[in-house]
Every structure is written in structure tokens, then in C-alpha cells.
Design an enzyme around this catalytic site. Structure first.
Site, PDB file in Angstrom:
ATOM      1  N   CYS A 167       0.777  -1.368  -0.108  1.00 54.81           N
ATOM      2  CA  CYS A 167      -0.121   0.063   0.085  1.00 54.81           C
ATOM      3  C   CYS A 167       0.790   1.396  -0.106  1.00 54.81           C
ATOM      4  O   CYS A 167       1.861   1.401  -0.967  1.00 54.81           O
ATOM      5  CB  CYS A 167      -0.785  -0.109   1.073  1.00 54.81           C
ATOM      6  SG  CYS A 167      -2.486   1.108   1.132  1.00 54.81           S
ATOM      7  N   HIS A 168       0.577   2.131   0.852  1.00 56.47           N
ATOM      8  CA  HIS A 168       1.315   3.322   0.912  1.00 56.47           C
ATOM      9  C   HIS A 168       2.723   3.323   1.383  1.00 56.47           C
ATOM     10  O   HIS A 168       3.591   4.234   1.362  1.00 56.47           O
ATOM     11  CB  HIS A 168       0.588   4.448   1.897  1.00 56.47           C
ATOM     12  CG  HIS A 168      -0.603   4.897   1.297  1.00 56.47           C
ATOM     13  ND1 HIS A 168      -1.826   4.540   1.518  1.00 56.47           N
ATOM     14  CD2 HIS A 168      -0.828   6.167   0.549  1.00 56.47           C
ATOM     15  CE1 HIS A 168      -2.587   5.062   1.129  1.00 56.47           C
ATOM     16  NE2 HIS A 168      -2.205   6.171   0.441  1.00 56.47           N
ATOM     17  N   GLU A 198      -6.614   6.571  -4.174  1.00 48.25           N
ATOM     18  CA  GLU A 198      -6.679   7.800  -3.257  1.00 48.25           C
ATOM     19  C   GLU A 198      -7.869   8.404  -3.215  1.00 48.25           C
ATOM     20  O   GLU A 198      -8.049   9.317  -2.319  1.00 48.25           O
ATOM     21  CB  GLU A 198      -5.166   8.348  -3.711  1.00 48.25           C
ATOM     22  CG  GLU A 198      -4.435   9.345  -2.498  1.00 48.25           C
ATOM     23  CD  GLU A 198      -4.165   8.444  -1.434  1.00 48.25           C
ATOM     24  OE1 GLU A 198      -4.871   8.289  -0.230  1.00 48.25           O
ATOM     25  OE2 GLU A 198      -3.011   8.036  -1.502  1.00 48.25           O
TER      26      GLU A 198
END
Length: 265
Positions: A167-168, A198
Site C-alpha cells: 500500500c502506501h 486515493e
């Protein structure tokens, strides 16, 4: 006289061997890169203008933590600042907190680890076989441009280790450089939280940059699932990446497979 000299030499050799054994037994066993894995979590918990907080997305840590421990690996937890790790409250909702993550949330020993993570500045990359960057929006602020994390990840990769994220957490890959100064991820197939995801998450206006766009700008061959938030994992050489929170279990298994199949550093 010659026999006495030989006898003395034998005694001296025996004494030296005994001393060497005693010294070795008195020293702690040094960790080896074959069984040490470093898990990176965020220290950041604030959005620019929202009243709610952010931080670590819990399941993105617990899934890989559980898989690696069960496989016999030793796991260390590190954050940019060290100390207490903030948890994103949204990651504790019923939709995202599966039984395994919920079990860790109620595990006093595990939760104690989140109160006392190691600081990145104190980490020696030479003892780790792989580094795994967990996610949560907080990582967008403190994984990128962090010199200590950059040093660790580049060091692990250069001695033959694996660099992984979910993910991030892929924000931790953006500034990594090859020895010639070019982006380490250039030309590699990678994934991470998409621009569409997002937008759908409702915080696009809050983040300092769009992860997908930045990965592409660094020359990565970005890939994603056609369906937002569906599990999607990419393994390319010694890079193992997952797209979103739904990918956390699959990326944990992919990292384990890479560790088992890869070359020892």
C-alpha cells in the site's frame, strides 16, 4: 629436550583452544542475515487539515508479522522516530480488522512492541535479510526523504536482500538509489496505492503527493488491479510489493516465497 619442547607446544595449543572456547561462550550470538527481517512502521499521525488521525494500517503489519514468525524468522520493528507507533483508527473498523489482526490487537506482548519500536537511526542493515515497509497514510510523510530508512533499505538490497512494501509503504521506495545514483526502482515492476484508490479513500486532497504518480515518475513499471481495493501483488527480482490493504495477506506470502527461493545475502 626436543620431546619437552613438543610437549610444551601441545599444552600451549590446548590452553589457547580452551581460552578461545571460553571467550566464544561468553559472547552473545551474532544475528545472521538468513533469519532477520525488518518491518518498518510510520511515526506520523496527522493530516494537514482533517480532525481525525492517521498512522499505521494495522492489518498491513499483522499479516506479514504472523506469516514470518510462523515460518521461523526473527522480526524487528522500526519506525522513523522510534517509540510509540500510532494506529490509524479507520484500520480498526470491522470491515478491515479480520480475526488475525483483531487477535494481535488484543495481544499484550504484540501491543507492547508498538509502544517501543526501534529508531531507524539505530539500525544496522547488514544483519537483515529483507525490509518490509508497512502502510497507512502516515507513511506518505515520514518514509520518503528519510535518510536513515534510505540507508537501511539500500544497504539490505546491496548485500542481496529483499525490499518489500504494501500500500502506501511504497513511499519508502521512492528515494532509493542504485550505486550509480539512478532510482533503484527504475525499470522494475511495482505496485502501491493507486491514484484512483486515493480518490475513493476520501483523502486525496490531504496527501502530499500521489504515490502511483511518484512511482511512475521514478521510472517504475507501475501495475495495479483493474478493480480498486482488490488484492494485487507483484514480485520482480528482489522487489515484492502489494497494492492496497486487501493485498496484505497475499504480499506476506509472496515475501515468504521470495525469502525461501532467493539467494542468501
Amino acid at each position: 629436550m626436543g620431546r619437552m619442547s613438543i610437549f610444551k607446544q601441545i599444552i600451549l595449543l590446548a590452553c589457547l583452544l580452551m581460552m578461545k572456547t571460553a571467550i566464544a561462550n561468553g559472547m552473545p550470538e551474532m544475528p545472521t542475515p538468513s533469519d532477520q527481517i525488518l518491518l518498518v512502521v510510520t511515526s506520523h499521525d496527522r493530516y494537514p487539515s482533517r480532525t481525525d488521525s492517521t498512522g499505521l494500517w494495522l492489518a498491513e503489519l499483522t499479516h506479514v508479522y504472523d506469516v514470518l514468525l510462523e515460518a521461523g524468522y526473527s522480526v524487528d520493528l522500526v519506525s522513523p522516530l522510534g517509540g510509540k507507533v500510532p494506529i490509524d483508527p479507520r484500520s480498526l473498523g470491522w470491515l478491515y480488522l479480520d480475526a488475525a489482526a483483531k487477535a494481535r490487537l488484543h495481544d499484550p506482548k504484540f501491543m507492547a512492541l508498538l509502544q517501543s519500536s526501534q529508531a531507524a537511526a539505530d539500525i544496522d542493515p547488514a544483519v537483515y535479510r529483507a525490509i518490509f515497509f508497512t502502510g497507512g497514510h502516515g507513511t506518505m510523510w515520514d518514509f520518503r526523504s528519510n535518510k536513515a530508512l534510505k540507508r537501511i533499505a539500500e544497504g539490505i538490497y546491496r548485500h542481496g536482500g529483499i525490499v518489500s512494501s504494501v500500500c502506501h509503504g511504497a513511499a519508502g521506495l521512492l528515494d532509493l538509489e542504485a550505486e550509480d545514483g539512478t532510482p533503484l526502482i527504475a525499470g522494475h515492476r511495482l505496485t502501491g496505492f493507486s491514484n484512483l484508490e486515493e480518490t475513493l479513500s476520501g483523502v486525496r486532497s490531504q496527501v502530499p503527493y500521489l504515490l502511483q504518480s511518484e512511482l511512475e515518475a521514478k521510472g517504475a513499471r507501475y501495475e495495479k488491479s483493474i478493480i480498486p481495493f482488490r488484492s494485487y501483488v507483484v514480485t520482480d527480482g528482489r522487489f515484492v510489493t502489494g497494492q492496497n490493504p486487501g493485498s496484505s495477506q497475499e504480499v506476506a506470502l509472496a515475501l515468504l516465497a521470495a525469502l525461501k527461493n532467493g539467494t542468501q545475502p
